[in-house]
Design a protein around this motif. Structure first.
Motif, PDB file in Angstrom:
ATOM      1  N   ALA A  60       2.152   3.028  11.029  1.00  0.00           N
ATOM      2  CA  ALA A  60       2.578   1.866  10.237  1.00  0.00           C
ATOM      3  C   ALA A  60       3.363   0.887  11.092  1.00  0.00           C
ATOM      4  N   LYS A  61       4.193   1.406  11.987  1.00  0.00           N
ATOM      5  CA  LYS A  61       4.956   0.533  12.883  1.00  0.00           C
ATOM      6  C   LYS A  61       4.043  -0.134  13.907  1.00  0.00           C
ATOM      7  N   HIS A  62       3.161   0.675  14.516  1.00  0.00           N
ATOM      8  CA  HIS A  62       2.270   0.158  15.553  1.00  0.00           C
ATOM      9  C   HIS A  62       1.293  -0.882  15.009  1.00  0.00           C
ATOM     10  N   ALA A  63       0.802  -0.668  13.779  1.00  0.00           N
ATOM     11  CA  ALA A  63      -0.195  -1.571  13.202  1.00  0.00           C
ATOM     12  C   ALA A  63       0.421  -2.776  12.509  1.00  0.00           C
ATOM     13  N   GLY A  64       1.738  -2.900  12.538  1.00  0.00           N
ATOM     14  CA  GLY A  64       2.385  -4.042  11.915  1.00  0.00           C
ATOM     15  C   GLY A  64       2.373  -4.012  10.402  1.00  0.00           C
ATOM     16  N   MET A 112       4.665  -2.395   8.619  1.00  0.00           N
ATOM     17  CA  MET A 112       6.012  -2.071   8.170  1.00  0.00           C
ATOM     18  C   MET A 112       6.884  -3.310   8.148  1.00  0.00           C
ATOM     19  N   ASP A 113       7.987  -3.192   7.440  1.00  0.00           N
ATOM     20  CA  ASP A 113       8.975  -4.256   7.404  1.00  0.00           C
ATOM     21  C   ASP A 113       9.385  -4.616   8.827  1.00  0.00           C
ATOM     22  N   ARG A 114       9.282  -5.872   9.192  1.00  0.00           N
ATOM     23  CA  ARG A 114       9.571  -6.295  10.563  1.00  0.00           C
ATOM     24  C   ARG A 114      11.032  -6.175  10.938  1.00  0.00           C
ATOM     25  N   GLU A 115      11.887  -6.047   9.937  1.00  0.00           N
ATOM     26  CA  GLU A 115      13.306  -5.923  10.225  1.00  0.00           C
ATOM     27  C   GLU A 115      13.707  -4.492  10.604  1.00  0.00           C
ATOM     28  N   HIS A 155       8.463   8.581   0.139  1.00  0.00           N
ATOM     29  CA  HIS A 155       8.927   7.451  -0.659  1.00  0.00           C
ATOM     30  C   HIS A 155       9.719   6.469   0.192  1.00  0.00           C
ATOM     31  N   ALA A 156      10.571   6.987   1.070  1.00  0.00           N
ATOM     32  CA  ALA A 156      11.346   6.107   1.946  1.00  0.00           C
ATOM     33  C   ALA A 156      10.431   5.332   2.886  1.00  0.00           C
ATOM     34  N   ASP A 157       9.393   5.988   3.381  1.00  0.00           N
ATOM     35  CA  ASP A 157       8.443   5.311   4.270  1.00  0.00           C
ATOM     36  C   ASP A 157       7.764   4.149   3.563  1.00  0.00           C
ATOM     37  N   PHE A 158       7.246   4.419   2.371  1.00  0.00           N
ATOM     38  CA  PHE A 158       6.466   3.394   1.686  1.00  0.00           C
ATOM     39  C   PHE A 158       7.338   2.337   1.017  1.00  0.00           C
ATOM     40  N   ALA A 159       8.645   2.547   1.033  1.00  0.00           N
ATOM     41  CA  ALA A 159       9.538   1.459   0.637  1.00  0.00           C
ATOM     42  C   ALA A 159       9.631   0.415   1.739  1.00  0.00           C
ATOM     43  N   LEU A 160       9.309   0.814   2.982  1.00  0.00           N
ATOM     44  CA  LEU A 160       9.350  -0.101   4.121  1.00  0.00           C
ATOM     45  C   LEU A 160       7.965  -0.567   4.549  1.00  0.00           C
ATOM     46  N   ILE A 161       6.921   0.155   4.122  1.00  0.00           N
ATOM     47  CA  ILE A 161       5.551  -0.240   4.451  1.00  0.00           C
ATOM     48  C   ILE A 161       5.090  -1.278   3.434  1.00  0.00           C
ATOM     49  N   ARG A 162       4.811  -2.462   3.919  1.00  0.00           N
ATOM     50  CA  ARG A 162       4.473  -3.594   3.040  1.00  0.00           C
ATOM     51  C   ARG A 162       2.977  -3.763   2.823  1.00  0.00           C
TER      52      ARG A 162
END
Length: 221
Positions: free
Chosen positions: A136-140, A142-145, A69-76
């Motif tokens: 998610a981070k590598h593929a862009g 995720m939240d950029r912040e 849940h925490a991950d997908f709160a940041l994955i846009r």
């Protein structure tokens, strides 16, 4: 599956799988039928390994659900690769009641296989969590912040858990029924992963501080 910006359906589907896995764990908690009242105490004591295996798996599934849940709160956004990684995670979550039942029924026997099956399942869960987070981070997606050091800390913590369970697999051939004690290394391993991530985060900050201190002097020259 096409890429998109709405991840709600993926999250809702994942929640359902987590809930089903927890329910299947609870269904395995039962005493044999027809136990006389005089033997109830001994039957409850004999059921302790079953209860401990259930408690361990419940904690792992619950922590995984919270992390998910925490991950997908940041994955846009999502794409097909992220969906496949998420399905792989759910595959191992749905499988967990099986190794849990085997561990509770045969964990006291002098054989390594109950612990090996359980450790392999848990390590796969945490490797999939780390893969989702890293991809998610590598593929862009995720939240950029999201700060790089925060991302690294979470990734390292998940890999550390997977490594402890993976290392317990060859150790199980020696430890047999005592293999679950090996999993206590999760405590120092998680602490060490946090320390290493914190140390790595300080280096860029220190370099940035040194550059900021040099600029006034350079301007004066």
């Amino acid at each position: 599956m096409n890429a998109g910006t709405s991840v709600e359906r993926m999250v809702y589907f994942s929640d359902a799988v987590f809930a089903i896995a927890l329910t299947l764990l609870a269904l395995d908690l039962k005493l044999p039928e027809g136990i006389p009242a005089a033997q109830l105490d001994s039957a409850l004591v004999a059921a302790l390994p079953q209860l401990l295996a259930y408690a361990l798996s419940f904690v792992i599934i619950a922590k995984t659900w919270m992390s998910h849940h925490a991950d997908f709160a940041l994955i846009r956004r999502f794409n097909a690769n992220l969906a496949r990684l998420n399905l792989a995670l759910l595959f191992f979550i749905a499988m967990l009641p099986g190794p849990t039942s085997i561990l509770s029924d045969y964990g006291d026997d002098p054989t390594p296989w109950p612990s090996i099956l359980y450790a392999a399942n848990i390590s796969a869960v945490y490797l999939m969590l780390a893969a989702i987070w890293g991809y998610a981070k590598h593929a862009g997606l995720m939240d950029r912040e999201m700060a790089a050091h925060v991302h690294g800390r979470i990734f390292n913590a998940r890999v550390a858990v997977a490594l402890v369970f993976l290392l317990s697999i060859p150790a199980a051939f020696t430890l047999n029924s005592y293999t679950p004690f090996f999993w206590l290394l999760l405590l120092p391993a998680s602490w060490l992963a946090g320390r290493l991530s914190a140390s790595a985060a300080k280096k860029p900050a220190a370099k940035a501080g040194n550059k900021a201190e040099r600029r006034p002097g350079t301007a004066q020259n």
